[in-house]
Motif scaffolding. Structure first.
Motif, PDB file in Angstrom:
ATOM      1  N   PRO A   4     -15.034  75.555  56.289  1.00  0.00           N
ATOM      2  CA  PRO A   4     -15.681  74.472  57.042  1.00  0.00           C
ATOM      3  C   PRO A   4     -15.984  74.917  58.479  1.00  0.00           C
ATOM      4  O   PRO A   4     -15.213  75.643  59.094  1.00  0.00           O
ATOM      5  N   VAL A   5     -17.113  74.475  58.981  1.00  0.00           N
ATOM      6  CA  VAL A   5     -17.550  74.827  60.331  1.00  0.00           C
ATOM      7  C   VAL A   5     -17.718  73.541  61.125  1.00  0.00           C
ATOM      8  O   VAL A   5     -18.236  72.546  60.624  1.00  0.00           O
ATOM      9  N   PHE A   6     -17.258  73.565  62.367  1.00  0.00           N
ATOM     10  CA  PHE A   6     -17.368  72.410  63.246  1.00  0.00           C
ATOM     11  C   PHE A   6     -18.121  72.838  64.494  1.00  0.00           C
ATOM     12  O   PHE A   6     -17.794  73.842  65.110  1.00  0.00           O
ATOM     13  N   PHE A   7     -19.145  72.087  64.848  1.00  0.00           N
ATOM     14  CA  PHE A   7     -19.898  72.365  66.063  1.00  0.00           C
ATOM     15  C   PHE A   7     -19.548  71.314  67.111  1.00  0.00           C
ATOM     16  O   PHE A   7     -19.776  70.129  66.905  1.00  0.00           O
ATOM     17  N   ALA A   8     -18.966  71.773  68.214  1.00  0.00           N
ATOM     18  CA  ALA A   8     -18.597  70.860  69.296  1.00  0.00           C
ATOM     19  C   ALA A   8     -19.828  70.485  70.112  1.00  0.00           C
ATOM     20  O   ALA A   8     -20.769  71.266  70.236  1.00  0.00           O
ATOM     21  N   LYS A   9     -19.783  69.287  70.669  1.00  0.00           N
ATOM     22  CA  LYS A   9     -20.875  68.845  71.545  1.00  0.00           C
ATOM     23  C   LYS A   9     -20.777  69.590  72.880  1.00  0.00           C
ATOM     24  O   LYS A   9     -19.670  69.765  73.411  1.00  0.00           O
ATOM     25  N   PRO A  10     -21.906  70.029  73.432  1.00  0.00           N
ATOM     26  CA  PRO A  10     -21.858  70.709  74.728  1.00  0.00           C
ATOM     27  C   PRO A  10     -21.268  69.796  75.809  1.00  0.00           C
ATOM     28  O   PRO A  10     -21.524  68.599  75.822  1.00  0.00           O
ATOM     29  N   TYR A  11     -20.484  70.372  76.681  1.00  0.00           N
ATOM     30  CA  TYR A  11     -19.878  69.683  77.825  1.00  0.00           C
ATOM     31  C   TYR A  11     -18.932  68.552  77.403  1.00  0.00           C
ATOM     32  O   TYR A  11     -18.702  67.620  78.159  1.00  0.00           O
ATOM     33  N   CYS A  12     -18.408  68.614  76.207  1.00  0.00           N
ATOM     34  CA  CYS A  12     -17.470  67.594  75.725  1.00  0.00           C
ATOM     35  C   CYS A  12     -16.133  68.281  75.445  1.00  0.00           C
ATOM     36  O   CYS A  12     -15.860  68.695  74.324  1.00  0.00           O
ATOM     37  N   SER A  13     -15.306  68.412  76.472  1.00  0.00           N
ATOM     38  CA  SER A  13     -14.064  69.170  76.346  1.00  0.00           C
ATOM     39  C   SER A  13     -13.100  68.566  75.335  1.00  0.00           C
ATOM     40  O   SER A  13     -12.266  69.272  74.776  1.00  0.00           O
ATOM     41  N   SER A  14     -13.213  67.264  75.063  1.00  0.00           N
ATOM     42  CA  SER A  14     -12.302  66.651  74.089  1.00  0.00           C
ATOM     43  C   SER A  14     -12.596  67.117  72.665  1.00  0.00           C
ATOM     44  O   SER A  14     -11.753  66.981  71.785  1.00  0.00           O
ATOM     45  N   ASP A  15     -13.771  67.703  72.434  1.00  0.00           N
ATOM     46  CA  ASP A  15     -14.103  68.249  71.117  1.00  0.00           C
ATOM     47  C   ASP A  15     -13.460  69.608  70.864  1.00  0.00           C
ATOM     48  O   ASP A  15     -13.426  70.080  69.739  1.00  0.00           O
ATOM     49  N   LYS A  16     -13.009  70.243  71.915  1.00  0.00           N
ATOM     50  CA  LYS A  16     -12.487  71.604  71.781  1.00  0.00           C
ATOM     51  C   LYS A  16     -11.222  71.811  72.618  1.00  0.00           C
ATOM     52  O   LYS A  16     -11.187  72.660  73.511  1.00  0.00           O
ATOM     53  N   PRO A  17     -10.157  71.074  72.309  1.00  0.00           N
ATOM     54  CA  PRO A  17      -8.958  71.169  73.149  1.00  0.00           C
ATOM     55  C   PRO A  17      -8.298  72.545  73.144  1.00  0.00           C
ATOM     56  O   PRO A  17      -7.728  72.962  74.145  1.00  0.00           O
ATOM     57  N   HIS A  18      -8.385  73.281  72.026  1.00  0.00           N
ATOM     58  CA  HIS A  18      -7.743  74.600  71.976  1.00  0.00           C
ATOM     59  C   HIS A  18      -8.443  75.580  72.904  1.00  0.00           C
ATOM     60  O   HIS A  18      -7.792  76.386  73.569  1.00  0.00           O
ATOM     61  N   ILE A  19      -9.769  75.484  72.971  1.00  0.00           N
ATOM     62  CA  ILE A  19     -10.525  76.351  73.872  1.00  0.00           C
ATOM     63  C   ILE A  19     -10.212  76.000  75.325  1.00  0.00           C
ATOM     64  O   ILE A  19     -10.014  76.882  76.164  1.00  0.00           O
ATOM     65  N   GLU A  20     -10.154  74.704  75.615  1.00  0.00           N
ATOM     66  CA  GLU A  20      -9.847  74.282  76.977  1.00  0.00           C
ATOM     67  C   GLU A  20      -8.441  74.732  77.381  1.00  0.00           C
ATOM     68  O   GLU A  20      -8.203  75.111  78.524  1.00  0.00           O
ATOM     69  N   ASN A  21      -7.511  74.718  76.437  1.00  0.00           N
ATOM     70  CA  ASN A  21      -6.146  75.168  76.720  1.00  0.00           C
ATOM     71  C   ASN A  21      -6.126  76.654  77.067  1.00  0.00           C
ATOM     72  O   ASN A  21      -5.524  77.064  78.061  1.00  0.00           O
ATOM     73  N   ILE A  22      -6.789  77.471  76.256  1.00  0.00           N
ATOM     74  CA  ILE A  22      -6.782  78.913  76.533  1.00  0.00           C
ATOM     75  C   ILE A  22      -7.529  79.216  77.824  1.00  0.00           C
ATOM     76  O   ILE A  22      -7.145  80.109  78.566  1.00  0.00           O
TER      77      ILE A  22
END
Length: 72
Positions: A4-22
């Motif tokens: 499965p692939v998930f595309f996060a919305k641009p400029y929406c940090s809540s869609d990608k918490p793991h990336i924001e954490n790193i």
């Protein structure tokens, strides 16, 4: 591969918490605004090594390296 692939919305940090954490962890080593062309390959490898050997609560206080090799 039927992965499965998930595309996060641009400029929406809540869609990608793991990336924001790193990103936050990386910012402990590289301050915001520092040009990346001023960072040597050795410095990047050192930061990478430190982050991959840092225990994470999300991983049951194991390091990313430990978890990676457990799943090989």
């Amino acid at each position: 591969l039927k992965i499965p692939v998930f595309f996060a919305k641009p400029y929406c940090s809540s869609d990608k918490p793991h990336i924001e954490n790193i990103n936050g962890l990386i910012r402990q080593y590289i301050p915001k605004g520092k040009p990346f062309d001023k960072i040597s390959d050795d410095e990047i490898r050192q930061i990478q090594n430190q982050l991959n050997n840092r225990p994470r609560k999300k991983l049951g206080y194991k390091t990313p390296y430990e978890v990676f090799f457990l799943h090989l």
